[in-house]
Structure formats: C-alpha cells, structure tokens
Design an enzyme around this catalytic site. Structure first.
Site, PDB file in Angstrom:
ATOM      1  N   PHE A  12       0.945  -1.179   0.011  1.00 43.35           N
ATOM      2  CA  PHE A  12       0.156   0.133   0.107  1.00 43.35           C
ATOM      3  C   PHE A  12       0.942   1.269   0.056  1.00 43.35           C
ATOM      4  O   PHE A  12       1.750   1.445   0.715  1.00 43.35           O
ATOM      5  CB  PHE A  12      -0.988  -0.038   1.313  1.00 43.35           C
ATOM      6  CG  PHE A  12      -2.059  -0.947   1.356  1.00 43.35           C
ATOM      7  CD1 PHE A  12      -3.304  -0.702   0.812  1.00 43.35           C
ATOM      8  CD2 PHE A  12      -1.561  -2.320   1.993  1.00 43.35           C
ATOM      9  CE1 PHE A  12      -4.419  -1.604   0.919  1.00 43.35           C
ATOM     10  CE2 PHE A  12      -2.716  -3.091   1.826  1.00 43.35           C
ATOM     11  CZ  PHE A  12      -3.883  -2.893   1.475  1.00 43.35           C
ATOM     12  N   ASP A  13       0.459   2.263  -0.664  1.00 40.67           N
ATOM     13  CA  ASP A  13       0.677   3.578  -0.526  1.00 40.67           C
ATOM     14  C   ASP A  13       0.307   4.071   1.047  1.00 40.67           C
ATOM     15  O   ASP A  13      -0.639   3.455   1.326  1.00 40.67           O
ATOM     16  CB  ASP A  13       0.347   4.576  -1.614  1.00 40.67           C
ATOM     17  CG  ASP A  13       0.478   5.975  -1.448  1.00 40.67           C
ATOM     18  OD1 ASP A  13       1.711   6.395  -1.151  1.00 40.67           O
ATOM     19  OD2 ASP A  13      -0.406   6.599  -1.666  1.00 40.67           O
ATOM     20  N   LEU A  14       0.747   5.173   1.415  1.00 44.28           N
ATOM     21  CA  LEU A  14       0.402   5.616   2.619  1.00 44.28           C
ATOM     22  C   LEU A  14      -0.672   6.770   2.556  1.00 44.28           C
ATOM     23  O   LEU A  14      -1.843   6.824   2.774  1.00 44.28           O
ATOM     24  CB  LEU A  14       1.611   6.057   3.513  1.00 44.28           C
ATOM     25  CG  LEU A  14       1.215   6.542   5.045  1.00 44.28           C
ATOM     26  CD1 LEU A  14       0.591   5.218   5.755  1.00 44.28           C
ATOM     27  CD2 LEU A  14       2.274   7.005   5.676  1.00 44.28           C
ATOM     28  N   LYS A  33       8.718   6.973  -6.411  1.00 45.67           N
ATOM     29  CA  LYS A  33       7.409   6.678  -7.413  1.00 45.67           C
ATOM     30  C   LYS A  33       7.242   8.044  -8.231  1.00 45.67           C
ATOM     31  O   LYS A  33       7.372   8.994  -7.552  1.00 45.67           O
ATOM     32  CB  LYS A  33       6.453   6.447  -6.599  1.00 45.67           C
ATOM     33  CG  LYS A  33       6.392   5.074  -5.767  1.00 45.67           C
ATOM     34  CD  LYS A  33       5.086   4.877  -5.004  1.00 45.67           C
ATOM     35  CE  LYS A  33       4.931   6.044  -3.724  1.00 45.67           C
ATOM     36  NZ  LYS A  33       3.700   5.539  -2.985  1.00 45.67           N
ATOM     37  N   VAL A  39      -1.575  -0.777  -4.172  1.00 48.49           N
ATOM     38  CA  VAL A  39      -2.537  -0.037  -4.028  1.00 48.49           C
ATOM     39  C   VAL A  39      -2.216   1.571  -3.783  1.00 48.49           C
ATOM     40  O   VAL A  39      -1.254   1.593  -2.860  1.00 48.49           O
ATOM     41  CB  VAL A  39      -3.627  -0.330  -2.916  1.00 48.49           C
ATOM     42  CG1 VAL A  39      -4.758   0.464  -2.808  1.00 48.49           C
ATOM     43  CG2 VAL A  39      -3.784  -2.064  -3.038  1.00 48.49           C
TER      44      VAL A  39
END
Length: 221
Positions: free
Chosen positions: A11-13, A144, A167
């Site tokens: 996951f991204d945060l 990213k 995600v």
C-alpha cells in the site's frame, strides 16, 4: 490473476491508508509563515500537489529561503503538532487486520520520511507488526513513479510481482506498480480521485480500502 494466487498487497500511505492532507498542509504553512514570514502559496493548499515531491523540492521550488531550514521547520511542526490531524480512512485498519488473518503479506511503500510515517501509524492505530515491509524516502533515493521502491518492498517482504498488488491513490503509484510488474489498484477515494487515475488504467479501482477484500478475495491456499 486469480484471487487464490494473491500472496501480497503493498500500500501507499497518504491518500490510501490515511488522510494526512490537513496535517501536511498545516506543516508547510507553519514553515512558510515562521521561516519566511509569508503565507503558504495558494496552490499548495491542495494536498495532492504536495504528495509526490519531497519537502526539500517544495521549498526549493516555492521559496527563495534556505530549503534545509524550512524542511527542519516543516518536520518539527509535523512531528510535534500537525500529525494530530491525521486520520485513518474508514476500514483501513480493519482491512489490514483481515488481510493478515487471511495469510496475505502486506506492506507500505511511501515517498514519506520514516519518522513521519511511523508517527502517523502510531497515531491512527495501525500496528506495524501487520506489515512485512515498510519502504520510505529514507530507503530509496528513487521514488515513485520509479519502480525501485515497489521492487524493494517486494524483495523485503519476500514477494514476487506475479502474485502481488500495489494500491495507491496517485498516478505515480499506478505507474510505479505497473513498472514493477505487479497488478495495480487505484484508491479512487484518495487525494487524486478516480478521474485522475483512470487514464493510467489501474487493474482495479477502489471506493475504499475494504474493497481490496471483496475484489481480491485473498486466501491461504
């Protein structure tokens, strides 16, 4: 890819598991007002403008002051005060717990600094023991949409791209995940919104973190 082959979800945060927009804007506002004696530039009131760049880049671009000094003011205010405005998205914590219960490896890959990220997780009640890997700006010079952080997360979590998902709420997340060879899920509820993600064609579009459970249906087999 079938659901039974899903072994990991990274996951991204910010904008994916937590809503930290108000906290980030508040910390930048503090740095500009106390470090330069000027208000926060109007375009920076939009949280998604602040998410992909690192603080040093924001201050270099938007201020003629000492960027290192402003970064220090930003970080100090975030750690001392602003983080109290961070909240987890509804069902984010429960989703991570359920993935863990089903035997799915999870982790976080973010462009954020480790100190701020760990404070955020503690504040919103996300147990780091649920996470096999935590990749931050401190772990990779590349960020990213470069795939390096995602690939590093896969490596540290013991995952392979073919059975993993990433995600995130931003185009940079979809691009990084695709370049890393994983399936991508767009967090359409986050800062960028579904309309900004759709042109980049994520494999799935989510209305909330819990959609990972119903759409991916991860299992132990």
């Amino acid at each position: 890819m079938t659901a039974s082959r899903t072994r990991g979800v990274l996951f991204d945060l910010d904008g994916t598991l937590i809503d930290s927009g108000r906290a980030i804007v508040a910390a930048y506002r503090h740095a500009f007002e106390h470090g330069r004696g000027v208000p926060l530039p109007a375009p920076l009131e939009d949280p998604h403008v602040l998410m992909a760049p690192r603080p040093h880049e924001i201050f270099t671009t938007w201020s003629d002051g000492d960027a290192d000094e402003l970064v220090a003011l930003y970080s100090e205010h975030y750690l001392d005060t602003a983080h109290r405005q961070v909240v987890a998205y509804p069902a984010a914590v429960r989703t991570l717990e359920e993935l863990d219960r089903r035997g799915v490896v999870t982790g976080i890959v973010t462009n954020k600094s480790r100190s701020r990220m760990l404070l955020d997780l503690e504040w919103v009640g996300i147990d780091t023991s649920l996470l096999r890997c935590i990749i931050t700006a401190d772990d990779s010079v590349e960020r990213k949409p470069d795939p390096t952080p995602v690939l590093l997360g896969l490596s540290r979590a013991g995952l392979v791209p073919e059975s993993s998902w990433y995600v995130g709420d931003g185009p940079q997340d979809v691009l990084a995940g695709r370049a890393a060879g994983v399936r991508t899920a767009g967090a359409g509820y986050g800062y960028y919104g579904a309309a900004a993600l759709e042109p980049h064609r994520p494999d799935l579009m989510l209305d909330g973190p819990e959609d990972v459970l119903s759409v991916l249906s991860p299992s132990r087999d």
